[in-house]
Design a protein around this motif. Structure first.
Motif, short mmCIF file in Angstrom:
data_model
loop_
_atom_site.label_atom_id
_atom_site.label_comp_id
_atom_site.label_asym_id
_atom_site.label_seq_id
_atom_site.Cartn_x
_atom_site.Cartn_y
_atom_site.Cartn_z
N ARG A 243 -6.59 -2.83 -5.36
CA ARG A 243 -6.67 -1.94 -4.20
C ARG A 243 -5.38 -2.03 -3.39
NH1 ARG A 243 -10.68 0.74 -1.74
NH2 ARG A 243 -12.21 -0.26 -3.13
N HIS A 244 -4.79 -0.90 -3.08
CA HIS A 244 -3.51 -0.82 -2.36
C HIS A 244 -2.44 -1.68 -3.04
CE1 HIS A 244 -5.47 0.70 1.65
NE2 HIS A 244 -5.56 1.56 0.65
N LEU A 245 -2.42 -1.58 -4.36
CA LEU A 245 -1.38 -2.27 -5.14
C LEU A 245 0.01 -1.84 -4.68
CD1 LEU A 245 -0.82 -4.02 -7.76
CD2 LEU A 245 -0.77 -1.84 -8.99
N ILE A 246 0.14 -0.57 -4.36
CA ILE A 246 1.40 -0.05 -3.82
C ILE A 246 1.27 0.02 -2.31
CG2 ILE A 246 3.08 1.82 -3.90
CD1 ILE A 246 2.63 0.34 -6.57
N ASN A 247 2.01 -0.82 -1.60
CA ASN A 247 1.88 -0.93 -0.16
C ASN A 247 3.23 -1.25 0.47
OD1 ASN A 247 2.26 -3.88 -0.14
ND2 ASN A 247 0.27 -3.91 -1.17
N ALA A 248 3.23 -1.42 1.78
CA ALA A 248 4.48 -1.63 2.53
C ALA A 248 5.18 -2.92 2.13
CB ALA A 248 4.18 -1.65 4.03
N GLU A 249 4.46 -3.89 1.58
CA GLU A 249 5.09 -5.15 1.20
C GLU A 249 5.91 -5.02 -0.08
OE1 GLU A 249 2.30 -8.32 0.98
OE2 GLU A 249 1.63 -8.13 3.06
N VAL A 250 5.46 -4.18 -1.01
CA VAL A 250 6.16 -4.07 -2.29
C VAL A 250 7.13 -2.89 -2.33
CG1 VAL A 250 4.23 -5.16 -3.46
CG2 VAL A 250 4.37 -2.66 -3.42
N LEU A 251 6.92 -1.89 -1.50
CA LEU A 251 7.77 -0.70 -1.55
C LEU A 251 9.26 -0.99 -1.34
CD1 LEU A 251 5.40 1.86 0.19
CD2 LEU A 251 6.40 2.12 -2.10
N PRO A 252 9.65 -1.95 -0.48
CA PRO A 252 11.08 -2.23 -0.33
C PRO A 252 11.76 -2.68 -1.63
CG PRO A 252 9.88 -3.14 1.52
CD PRO A 252 8.86 -2.68 0.52
N PHE A 253 10.99 -3.17 -2.59
CA PHE A 253 11.58 -3.61 -3.86
C PHE A 253 11.84 -2.43 -4.81
CE2 PHE A 253 9.19 -7.34 -2.37
CZ PHE A 253 10.19 -8.30 -2.40
N PHE A 254 11.27 -1.28 -4.50
CA PHE A 254 11.40 -0.13 -5.40
C PHE A 254 12.84 0.37 -5.43
CE2 PHE A 254 6.88 1.77 -5.84
CZ PHE A 254 6.36 0.52 -6.06
N LYS A 255 13.19 0.95 -6.55
CA LYS A 255 14.50 1.58 -6.70
C LYS A 255 14.58 2.80 -5.79
CE LYS A 255 17.59 2.93 -10.47
NZ LYS A 255 17.71 3.08 -11.95
N GLN A 256 15.67 2.96 -5.10
CA GLN A 256 15.81 4.07 -4.17
C GLN A 256 15.67 5.40 -4.87
OE1 GLN A 256 16.14 3.50 -0.91
NE2 GLN A 256 16.23 5.65 -0.28
N GLY A 257 14.78 6.26 -4.36
CA GLY A 257 14.62 7.61 -4.90
C GLY A 257 13.77 7.67 -6.16
N MET A 258 13.03 6.62 -6.45
CA MET A 258 12.21 6.59 -7.67
C MET A 258 11.06 7.58 -7.61
SD MET A 258 9.15 5.08 -6.69
CE MET A 258 8.49 4.37 -8.19
N MET A 259 10.38 7.76 -8.74
CA MET A 259 9.23 8.65 -8.83
C MET A 259 7.98 7.81 -9.04
SD MET A 259 8.35 11.68 -11.63
CE MET A 259 9.80 12.67 -11.25
N LEU A 260 6.92 8.12 -8.27
CA LEU A 260 5.65 7.41 -8.39
C LEU A 260 4.57 8.40 -8.82
CD1 LEU A 260 3.91 4.85 -7.94
CD2 LEU A 260 3.63 5.57 -5.55
N ILE A 261 3.83 8.04 -9.88
CA ILE A 261 2.76 8.88 -10.42
C ILE A 261 1.46 8.10 -10.40
CG2 ILE A 261 1.94 10.19 -12.40
CD1 ILE A 261 4.45 11.39 -11.23
N ASN A 262 0.39 8.72 -9.88
CA ASN A 262 -0.93 8.06 -9.89
C ASN A 262 -1.98 9.03 -10.41
OD1 ASN A 262 -3.12 6.40 -9.53
ND2 ASN A 262 -3.14 6.53 -7.30
#
Length: 300
Positions: free
Chosen positions: A217-236
């Protein structure tokens, strides 16, 4: 085969449900009862005694509902979906109600839909379609990127995730995956398994294909988002609550997420599978999501 007088009560029924279940039932002769309403504590009274109950993704089969169904001598709850996060399994066990689902719920179809969302967001075919219908043949703003050679992060490699991995390998992508247990067949085809944090840092596209549990639940959240590559694409295309929608909106505003494609939404039971075109939608979050030009929403 059960007795022919067995009644199967369907909730959250769509026209295609009636079409295909009625056709299939010709060889069995069960009594089918269809309700368009969702199953919840207020509608459980609609179930006939001794029925089999068939539910979909947004029906609420919590402990209170399970207790009502047990009183009506329901012994089987059948999900016409793969996920079972909306059912209190422990309550069903206590009341000796069997639960069945469809773990191989057309995995290729869901995987292909995830790909369709990627291609649509990338090549902006939905915008090009609307432009041409208005006699606008300009190409400005329709620039995309080559999928070939991109790094794809796949979270969850069950039946759907496995099908998605194979599709992306076919596009010439590098596929990095995360799951509790690595799939040896996928590894033999070139998929590599990594910790989540490593995938977050390098993936150009991340696609979610895991079940909704307390751990995801909320695997993608404010704590992990800073690690993402800038401008990436997220699909759910799995379950809406895998992402914290408000945190993802902030990431869209900061351009950390460059593209978002969702076929699911955390509050979708109030919206999806309905025609609300003549109504005012009070859900500010979905309205905010749909206001972004780089967000694609489909209705599960």
């Amino acid at each position: 085969m059960q007795s022919l007088n067995t009644n199967i009560t369907f909730f959250s029924t769509q026209p295609y449900d009636k079409q295909f279940f009625t056709k299939c039932n010709e060889q069995f002769g069960y009594q089918l009862t269809y309700f368009e309403t969702q199953l919840n504590a207020s509608t459980a009274s609609l179930v006939k005694e001794g029925s089999v109950v068939c539910v979909f993704v947004n029906d609420k089969v919590d402990a209170a509902v399970v207790k009502q169904l047990a009183v009506k001598k329901v012994r089987i709850i059948a999900l016409r979906c793969a996920g079972f996060n909306n059912i209190d399994i422990e309550a069903c066990r206590q009341h000796q109600i069997n639960v069945c689902r469809v773990p191989a719920y057309s995995p290729e179809a869901v995987a292909e839909h995830a790909l369709a969302m990627i291609l649509t967001l990338n090549r902006k075919t939905h915008k090009a379609y609307n432009r041409v219908r208005e006699q606008n043949f300009s190409l400005n703003g329709l620039l995309g990127f080559d999928l070939h050679g991109k790094t794809i992060g796949v979270i969850g490699t069950g039946n759907i995730g496995k099908a998605f991995c194979k599709i992306m390998l076919g596009f010439g992508c590098k596929v990095m995956a995360f799951d509790i247990i690595a799939n040896k067949d996928l590894e033999a085809e070139g998929v590599t398994y990594h910790p989540l944090i490593d995938i977050y840092k390098v993936a150009d596209i991340i696609s979610l294909h895991c079940p909704l549990t307390e751990q995801t639940r909320h695997l993608i959240n404010a704590e992990v988002l800073p690690f993402f590559k800038q401008g990436m694409m997220l699909i759910n295309t799995s379950r809406g609550a895998l992402i914290d929608t408000n945190d993802v909106i902030d990431a869209l505003k900061s351009a950390k997420i460059g593209y978002l494609g969702i076929d699911v939404y955390e509050q979708e039971e109030k919206l999806f599978f309905r025609d609300l075109s003549a109504q005012i939608i009070a859900d500010d979050t979905i309205q905010r999501l749909m206001s972004f030009p780089n967000v694609l929403v489909t209705a599960h």
